[in-house]
Structure formats: structure tokens, C-alpha cells
Design an enzyme around this catalytic site. Structure first.
Site, PDB file in Angstrom:
ATOM      1  N   TYR A  78       0.862  -1.189   0.000  1.00 31.74           N
ATOM      2  CA  TYR A  78       0.000   0.000   0.000  1.00 31.74           C
ATOM      3  C   TYR A  78       0.894   1.234   0.000  1.00 31.74           C
ATOM      4  CZ  TYR A  78      -3.032   3.752   1.655  1.00 31.74           C
ATOM      5  OH  TYR A  78      -3.707   4.936   1.780  1.00 31.74           O
TER       6      TYR A  78
ATOM      7  N   GLU B 208      -3.194   7.681  -4.161  1.00 30.27           N
ATOM      8  CA  GLU B 208      -3.143   6.406  -3.425  1.00 30.27           C
ATOM      9  C   GLU B 208      -3.070   5.232  -4.389  1.00 30.27           C
ATOM     10  OE1 GLU B 208      -5.785   5.196   0.202  1.00 30.27           O
ATOM     11  OE2 GLU B 208      -6.782   4.418  -1.585  1.00 30.27           O
TER      12      GLU B 208
END
Length: 387
Positions: free
Chosen positions: A101, A189
Site C-alpha cells: 500500500y 493512493e
């Protein structure tokens, strides 16, 4: 302004971040042609500005043309939590060895860019923070210096990334920071940031939010919004230069200045009401803009009463009054209005409203009085003497 996945990936690729080959399509025939050109297996992915696509059936793997067509036909037009799928992203299916992530956002409390990294990708980052906080790296960046190569390497190293891909992750972080910085994003993101069996680091998903106030610096980005799923009232407001956000309540709110509008929403809530919108008419609003604002508020069928809270400065209270009078002549609103005018030309504004004798318009002297009055009116009660 939030971007669809494929639009975010196009920005990523522009800044050198590796993404899987893919194509955006709008029909089953286009999906089949794209899949054939990309090469099977492919993933057929719904493009909507909402999470939970996979659970809703909006992400499917296709091994051949028949499956690609079938999945495209079933996903196009699908409703995913109020968002209609009109675009698909056809992407070559990736073999995945690891899922990480990565994100860059503005930490408003620290007033610095914040890079977040975790080796626990593919799940909600809040879940990682709660269940495995030791696997979450938070690194603030000096906005003047930018993200250095040394920092970009230290982040995945501290996060426990596999040693042989640390440099590849650092490349991705630097490119992601460049997207955030140069595109005036509020969020960039990747979840997941994958490592392939060949040890290539690649963005498998993209979530990008751009600062709408900075779009004038990025003409290429101005047309990227998902206008087909955009709220119609919010779209109209944007075109008219008004700041409007639709909320879930039944009391329309207009003020001049974001701070005043936010305070008004709070006071309405404290009085037991539920705001239907945030609408900032901005400084220097003239009668025409006020008339447009009234039309926008009333376009929401949920609105049962409206509160105008104006503190006159650059925006003159007499101009607000003239706009309200003009709006009533054209629209004939069926819901009550509460008007609080204070500041520049407030006496003149109240005089104009009094002489116009608009039906079902009520005057208030203070914010608290105005909030209590509009909440009572929205509930079907009485609010004293009309203006």
C-alpha cells in the site's frame, strides 16, 4: 475532484509510475476489441467513484472473448451504491507475488505532505492501522525540498518490504509524490501496489483526488471529472461559480464565505435541524448570483425551508435582498425562507425586503434566532412575523 481509476493511472503513467496495459471502453464491442489487443487474460473493471466494486460484481476476470463480452454486458449499466457504470477499464491480468500500500496526502495538522506505506496492501488502510500498526510507515516530507531518494528508500526498508524490490518501491513512491505535488492532488493512493513474480513494482489500482481550486493551472485535468455520475446540482453550481455541496438534510443553507456557511451548518444542527446543502455564494455576490443560488437550493426536492445568513462586507446586503426579490418573482418558492442580514447596507437590505413583502419570508437578527426559526419552519411550525 475525484478521478476514476483509469484516469488516475493515466496520470501515474505520465509521471513514470508503472501500470498494467489497459484501455477505457464504453461498449461490449469496444471491450472485446480492447481485450483482444491487450491479450488474455484480462480484468474487466467498473469505473465508478465508489469503493466495493469487487463485492458488487464490478470486477471480473475474462480468459477469452466470450467471457470478456459477457462480463462487459453485465457490468455496463450496473448500479454500484448509487453510481451507474458507464465506463469499463480493460486491463491485462497481473500475476501477483506481493501486495503493498502507498499513498501521499496532506497532513493538515502537521501542515506537511505525508507518505504512508505498508506491506499489507489490498485491504483498507484503516484496518491495517488497527490490526497491524507496526506494518504502517508514516513519513512527513519537507514540502520545500520534496521527497528525496534517500527518504524514498528508507520508507519501504522501514516498512519491511522485500529487499530486492526496495529500489522499485522507492521509484514508485517518488513518482507518486511527483503526481501529488505537480498535479495539485489532495490524495494520490495505490492499493495495491503489486510486486510481480518477475519482481516488477506496479500500480494495480489508482485513487486520485485533485484540488478543484487549482484546476486552472492544469487545463488538461479539467475534463477528467466523472460528469455523468456527478450530482446535477453540484455541476450547475460549479458552472455558475458557486461552491455547493449536497447534504442529506431538509434545510437549505446559503452564506457568503466558507467559514460563515460552516458555522451556519453547525448552528442549524445544534438547533435540531439537518442541513440539505453547503452553499457559499462567495464575496461580492450580486443579485444575479443570489438568484442562481436560490434556484440551486430549491432544485433539491428534499428542502423544506431555507436559511440565508449574510454578513455584509464585499457582499452587500442590499444586493442580496434584490437577488432574493428577483428570485421570488421568477420562481415563486413554495417553502419558507429565513433571512439574516448583517453588515454592509443591512438596513437598506431589510428595507427592500420589507417593501417587497415577499410571501413566507421571515427576518432574523441573530444566527441562533435564524437557526431556531428555520428548524421550526422545516418541521411545519410557525416562525413569527414575516419580513
Amino acid at each position: 475532484m475525484d478521478l476514476l481509476e483509469y484516469q488516475g493511472k493515466q496520470l501515474f503513467a505520465r509521471h513514470g509510475l508503472k501500470v498494467s496495459p489497459g484501455e477505457a471502453v464504453r461498449t461490449p464491442e469496444e471491450a472485446v476489441r480492447a481485450a483482444r489487443a491487450i491479450g488474455y487474460p484480462v480484468v474487466v473493471k467498473a469505473q465508478v467513484l465508489i469503493g466495493g466494486r469487487g463485492k458488487a460484481g464490478g470486477v471480473k476476470l475474462a480468459a477469452n472473448e466470450e467471457e470478456a463480452r459477457q462480463h462487459a454486458e453485465s457490468i455496463l449499466g450496473m448500479d454500484i451504491r448509487g453510481h451507474t457504470v458507464r465506463t469499463l477499464w480493460i486491463e491485462h491480468a497481473s500475476d501477483i507475488a506481493s501486495e503493498y500500500y502507498a499513498s501521499v496526502l496532506l497532513d493538515r495538522s502537521a501542515k506537511q505532505p505525508l507518505v504512508i506505506f505498508s506491506v499489507e496492501g489490498g485491504v483498507e488502510i484503516e484496518q491495517v492501522a488497527e490490526q497491524a500498526p507496526q506494518k504502517l510507515v508514516r513519513h512527513h516530507v519537507d514540502s520545500m525540498a520534496g521527497l528525496s531518494r534517500e527518504e524514498a528508500v528508507a520508507i519501504p526498508t522501514a516498512g519491511g518490504a522485500d529487499g530486492d524490490v526496495v529500489q522499485g518501491v522507492a521509484d514508485a513512491l517518488m513518482a507518486l509524490y511527483e503526481v501529488w505535488d505537480q498535479e495539485d492532488a489532495t490524495l494520490a493512493e495505490i492499493n495495491p501496489l503489486i510486486v510481480t513474480p518477475e519482481r516488477e513494482v506496479r500500480a494495480l489500482d489508482a485513487k486520485v483526488s485533485l484540488d478543484g481550486n487549482a484546476l486552472y493551472r492544469h487545463p488538461d485535468n479539467q475534463l477528467l471529472s466523472d460528469r455523468e455520475n456527478e450530482d446535477e446540482i453540484e455541476r450547475r453550481a460549479s458552472e455558475q461559480g458557486l461552491q455547493y455541496v449536497k447534504l442529506d438534510g431538509d434545510i437549505g443553507v446559503l452564506g457568503n464565505g466558507a467559514g460563515l456557511v460552516m458555522s451556519t451548518l453547525d448552528v442549524v444542527a445544534q438547533a435540531g435541524g439537518s442541513p440539505a446543502n453547503f452553499l457559499d455564494a462567495g464575496g461580492g455576490s450580486d443579485a444575479e448570483k443570489i438568484k442562481q443560488a436560490v434556484a440551486l437550493i430549491l432544485a433539491n426536492d428534499a428542502v423544506k425551508a431555507v436559511l440565508f445568513n449574510i454578513f455584509g462586507g464585499i457582499t452587500r446586503c442590499d444586493e442580496v435582498a434584490r437577488g432574493l426579490i428577483a428570485a421570488f418573482r421568477e420562481i415563486s418558492p413554495a417553502v419558507p425562507f429565513v433571512v439574516r442580514l448583517d453588515g454592509t447596507n443591512d438596513v437598506e437590505g431589510r428595507r427592500l425586503l420589507d417593501e417587497a413583502a415577499l410571501p413566507n419570508v421571515h427576518a432574523a437578527r441573530t444566527m441562533n434566532e435564524a437557526a431556531e426559526m428555520v428548524v421550526a419552519l422545516a418541521a411545519g411550525g410557525s416562525a413569527g412575523t414575516p419580513a
